[in-house]
Scaffold this active site. Structure first.
Site, PDB file in Angstrom:
ATOM      1  N   ASP A 202       0.857  -1.187   0.000  1.00 54.16           N
ATOM      2  CA  ASP A 202       0.000   0.000   0.000  1.00 54.16           C
ATOM      3  C   ASP A 202       0.894   1.239   0.000  1.00 54.16           C
ATOM      4  OD1 ASP A 202      -1.576   2.264   0.985  1.00 54.16           O
ATOM      5  OD2 ASP A 202      -3.153   0.773   1.254  1.00 54.16           O
ATOM      6  N   ASP A 205       0.202   4.008   2.691  1.00 53.64           N
ATOM      7  CA  ASP A 205       0.582   3.569   4.038  1.00 53.64           C
ATOM      8  C   ASP A 205       2.094   3.536   4.199  1.00 53.64           C
ATOM      9  OD1 ASP A 205      -2.001   3.344   4.841  1.00 53.64           O
ATOM     10  OD2 ASP A 205      -2.096   1.159   4.725  1.00 53.64           O
TER      11      ASP A 205
HETATM   12  C1  PRP Z   1      -4.126   3.905  -3.894  1.00 55.47           C
HETATM   13  C2  PRP Z   1      -3.189   4.456  -4.943  1.00 55.47           C
HETATM   14  C3  PRP Z   1      -4.115   4.804  -6.070  1.00 55.47           C
HETATM   15  C4  PRP Z   1      -5.171   3.731  -5.955  1.00 55.47           C
HETATM   16  C5  PRP Z   1      -4.942   2.711  -7.030  1.00 55.47           C
HETATM   17  O1  PRP Z   1      -4.773   4.907  -3.221  1.00 55.47           O
HETATM   18  O2  PRP Z   1      -2.429   5.545  -4.499  1.00 55.47           O
HETATM   19  O3  PRP Z   1      -4.682   6.089  -5.961  1.00 55.47           O
HETATM   20  O4  PRP Z   1      -5.014   3.119  -4.664  1.00 55.47           O
HETATM   21  O5  PRP Z   1      -5.953   1.785  -7.069  1.00 55.47           O
HETATM   22  P1  PRP Z   1      -6.966   1.667  -8.293  1.00 55.47           P
HETATM   23  O6  PRP Z   1      -6.171   1.729  -9.533  1.00 55.47           O
HETATM   24  O7  PRP Z   1      -7.589   0.312  -8.073  1.00 55.47           O
HETATM   25  O8  PRP Z   1      -7.981   2.764  -8.180  1.00 55.47           O
HETATM   26  P2  PRP Z   1      -5.694   4.585  -1.947  1.00 55.47           P
HETATM   27  O9  PRP Z   1      -7.111   4.389  -2.360  1.00 55.47           O
HETATM   28  O10 PRP Z   1      -5.083   3.476  -1.160  1.00 55.47           O
HETATM   29  O11 PRP Z   1      -5.655   5.935  -1.133  1.00 55.47           O
HETATM   30  P3  PRP Z   1      -4.440   6.594  -0.344  1.00 55.47           P
HETATM   31  O12 PRP Z   1      -3.405   7.011  -1.386  1.00 55.47           O
HETATM   32  O13 PRP Z   1      -5.061   7.759   0.327  1.00 55.47           O
HETATM   33  O14 PRP Z   1      -3.880   5.591   0.613  1.00 55.47           O
HETATM   34  N1  URA Z   2      -3.109   0.814  -3.996  1.00 58.51           N
HETATM   35  C1  URA Z   2      -1.877   0.599  -3.461  1.00 58.51           C
HETATM   36  O1  URA Z   2      -1.368   1.435  -2.704  1.00 58.51           O
HETATM   37  N2  URA Z   2      -1.247  -0.542  -3.756  1.00 58.51           N
HETATM   38  C2  URA Z   2      -1.777  -1.481  -4.569  1.00 58.51           C
HETATM   39  O2  URA Z   2      -1.132  -2.522  -4.804  1.00 58.51           O
HETATM   40  C3  URA Z   2      -3.059  -1.237  -5.114  1.00 58.51           C
HETATM   41  C4  URA Z   2      -3.694  -0.089  -4.810  1.00 58.51           C
END
Ligand code: PRP
Ligand code: URA
Length: 211
Positions: A202, A205
């Site tokens: 992630d 995170d």
């Molecule tokens: C993550 C990442 C992208 C998204 C990708 O964000 O930074 O924005 O997931 O996933 P997708 O292609 O399936 O849409 P997240 O939703 O975890 O939010 P964050 O950056 O606030 O942790």
């Molecule tokens: N968002 C992330 O941060 N990691 C993944 O692998 C997919 C979605």
């Protein structure tokens, strides 16, 4: 997968080495943050390679030289949160760029994107827009971001990510065939929770120490 012509994998050895370190589970938030910034800077150097320039005159201590200026302004659009980790690195290369913010998170159950914040600068339509987000997983977040940006009339849009899944590439290219995608890697697949495998976990995170 056979990559669509809109997708460019940046195979520069420094990008690949730093991506390897960023993937490493042992890389703590401070290291991950530094690597993400450095990779983004190197990738932006490649992405901007074909941007048009106009000749300008500059006076050196000896004479007048003909130099270059970017024809259009640049707008960076990091997708919150994780895209923020790429912004500063790119701004070191193009400090004159404007920055717009889009807050988007994935609903944990449906994996559908939810847009919760939108602050794009005025005049974005006249600039070259670079959307930044390290992860292109299902492609929902980046596709939604570009939907929002296109509503401003912007036409020159590129996406810069670190790791892309085949599913995300297919979705994005289908929805926005005019958008060039620059990535450092195309990984194997998504797991049952929508995470890229092998990916890097992630990204938000790891950047902000919230896991
Ligand atoms: C993550 C990442 C992208 C998204 C990708 O964000 O930074 O924005 O997931 O996933 P997708 O292609 O399936 O849409 P997240 O939703 O975890 O939010 P964050 O950056 O606030 O942790
Ligand atoms: N968002 C992330 O941060 N990691 C993944 O692998 C997919 C979605």
């Amino acid at each position: 997968m056979k990559l669509p012509e809109q997708v460019h994998v940046i195979s520069h050895p420094l990008v690949q080495r730093k991506l390897t370190l960023a993937r490493d589970i042992r890389s703590t938030s401070d290291i991950f943050r530094r690597l993400l910034g450095e990779i983004a800077m190197l990738m932006a150097y490649e992405l901007t390679r074909e941007y048009p320039v106009d000749p300008v005159e500059v006076r050196t201590p000896l004479a007048v030289a003909t130099g270059a200026d970017l024809r259009r302004g640049i707008t960076l659009v990091p997708i919150l949160r994780a895209g923020l980790g790429m912004a500063d690195g790119i701004l070191q290369l193009v400090p004159q760029a404007r920055v717009g913010y889009l807050g988007i998170y994935r609903d944990e159950t449906t994996l559908e994107p939810v847009v919760y914040y939108n602050k794009l600068p005025p005049g974005i339509a006249e600039t070259d827009v670079i959307v930044i987000d390290p992860m292109l997983a299902t492609g929902g977040s980046c596709t939604a971001a570009i939907d929002v940006i296109k509503q401003t009339g912007a036409k020159s849009i590129k996406l810069l990510c670190l790791v892309a899944a085949p599913e995300g590439i297919r979705k994005l290219v289908k929805a926005h065939p005019d958008v060039m995608v620059y990535t450092a890697a195309v990984d194997s697949h998504l797991n049952e929770n929508g995470y890229i495998v092998p990916g890097l976990g992630d990204a938000g995170d790891r950047l902000f120490g919230t896991q």
